[in-house]
Design an enzyme around this catalytic site. Structure first.
Site, mmCIF file in Angstrom:
data_model
loop_
_atom_site.group_PDB
_atom_site.id
_atom_site.type_symbol
_atom_site.label_atom_id
_atom_site.label_comp_id
_atom_site.label_asym_id
_atom_site.label_seq_id
_atom_site.Cartn_x
_atom_site.Cartn_y
_atom_site.Cartn_z
ATOM 1 N N LYS A 155 0.850 -1.193 0.000
ATOM 2 C CA LYS A 155 0.000 0.000 0.000
ATOM 3 C C LYS A 155 0.886 1.243 0.000
ATOM 4 O O LYS A 155 1.767 1.388 0.858
ATOM 5 C CB LYS A 155 -0.891 -0.013 1.234
ATOM 6 C CG LYS A 155 -2.216 0.700 1.082
ATOM 7 C CD LYS A 155 -3.082 0.445 2.308
ATOM 8 C CE LYS A 155 -4.450 1.079 2.195
ATOM 9 N NZ LYS A 155 -5.236 0.930 3.436
HETATM 10 O O1 G3P Z 1 -7.634 1.995 5.478
HETATM 11 C C1 G3P Z 1 -7.944 2.978 4.554
HETATM 12 C C2 G3P Z 1 -9.254 3.659 4.849
HETATM 13 O O2 G3P Z 1 -10.304 2.738 4.764
HETATM 14 C C3 G3P Z 1 -9.280 4.330 6.197
HETATM 15 O O3 G3P Z 1 -10.377 5.178 6.199
HETATM 16 O O4 G3P Z 1 -11.390 7.295 6.986
HETATM 17 O O5 G3P Z 1 -11.832 5.152 8.227
HETATM 18 O O6 G3P Z 1 -9.572 6.203 8.377
HETATM 19 P P1 G3P Z 1 -10.813 5.993 7.528
#
Ligand code: G3P
Length: 221
Positions: A84
């Site tokens: 990633k």
């Molecule tokens: O892992 C990537 C993404 O899904 C994280 O999103 O906004 O929940 O931190 P968030």
């Protein structure tokens, strides 16, 4: 549509995997920190044993050489590891190199169709547009439009890069991404569980069981 779990929690992965519908896992440095993971290599390897699908391991380096070194290391841990990489210039350059080396990549922190286009041009395996954070900043309609635009651009030019909708906050995000044609949704555990639930299902099952019990109580009484 593939369903990934967005977590570094082994119990959540184990439980979700037991349903038989889990296609992969994504992690990020915040999710790893939340679980207090310091032995990252063994943790990524453990996740790869728990799920039969791609597992995203995010690099910390932000320079080209550092991203390559870290990514090649993670890729050697297990065939299912996807490196990633953040949507930054050095990240695009590294994704291009990884794609030439046959290393799977997930370009993360994507917030526009233009960024997604650059990642696809570099040969990323996946791009991760952050739906929830887009919605927080610009509203639900604007966030939905970004997902729709990326899906239609990738379809129009037959990019092999897969749209991995990320930053999913609720089951309606999953619905919207599925309708837009995203290839994958990576979902927090609570939302993943909620996909199976509906109040009318609970109500209907109660009625079925109650009616069955009434009949059988009558026949046995
Ligand atoms: O892992 C990537 C993404 O899904 C994280 O999103 O906004 O929940 O931190 P968030």
């Amino acid at each position: 549509m593939k369903l990934f779990l967005d977590t570094a929690n082994l119990e959540e992965i184990t439980t979700a995997s037991s349903l038989g519908v889990l296609d992969g896992v994504t992690t990020n440095p915040s999710l790893m920190a939340k679980e207090g993971i310091t032995a990252v290599d063994s943790h990524y390897s453990r996740i790869c044993e728990l799920v039969d699908g791609d597992v995203s391991a995010e690099v910390i380096a932000t320079g080209y050489a550092g991203i390559l070194q870290e990514g090649r290391h993670y890729a050697r841990l297990h065939p299912n590891i996807v490196v990633k990489v953040p949507m930054i210039p050095a990240g695009i350059q590294a994704i291009k190199t990884f794609s030439e080396e046959g290393i799977k990549t997930n370009c993360t922190l994507v917030f526009s169709p233009q960024q997604a286009l650059m990642a696809a041009k570099a040969g990323a395996t996946y791009v991760s547009p952050f739906l929830g954070r887009l919605e927080d900043e610009y509203g639900a309609k604007a966030a939905e439009t970004v997902i729709q635009d990326i899906c239609s651009i990738f379809k129009r030019y037959s990019f092999k890069t897969q749209v991995l909708a990320a930053s999913i906050r609720n089951i309606d995000h999953v619905r919207m991404c599925a309708i837009a044609g995203a290839d994958v949704a990576t979902i927090p555990y609570k939302v993943f569980q909620a996909l199976m639930l509906h109040p009318l299902t609970d109500r209907g099952l109660d009625i079925f069981l109650r009616d069955y019990a009434k009949l059988n109580d009558q026949t046995t009484s």
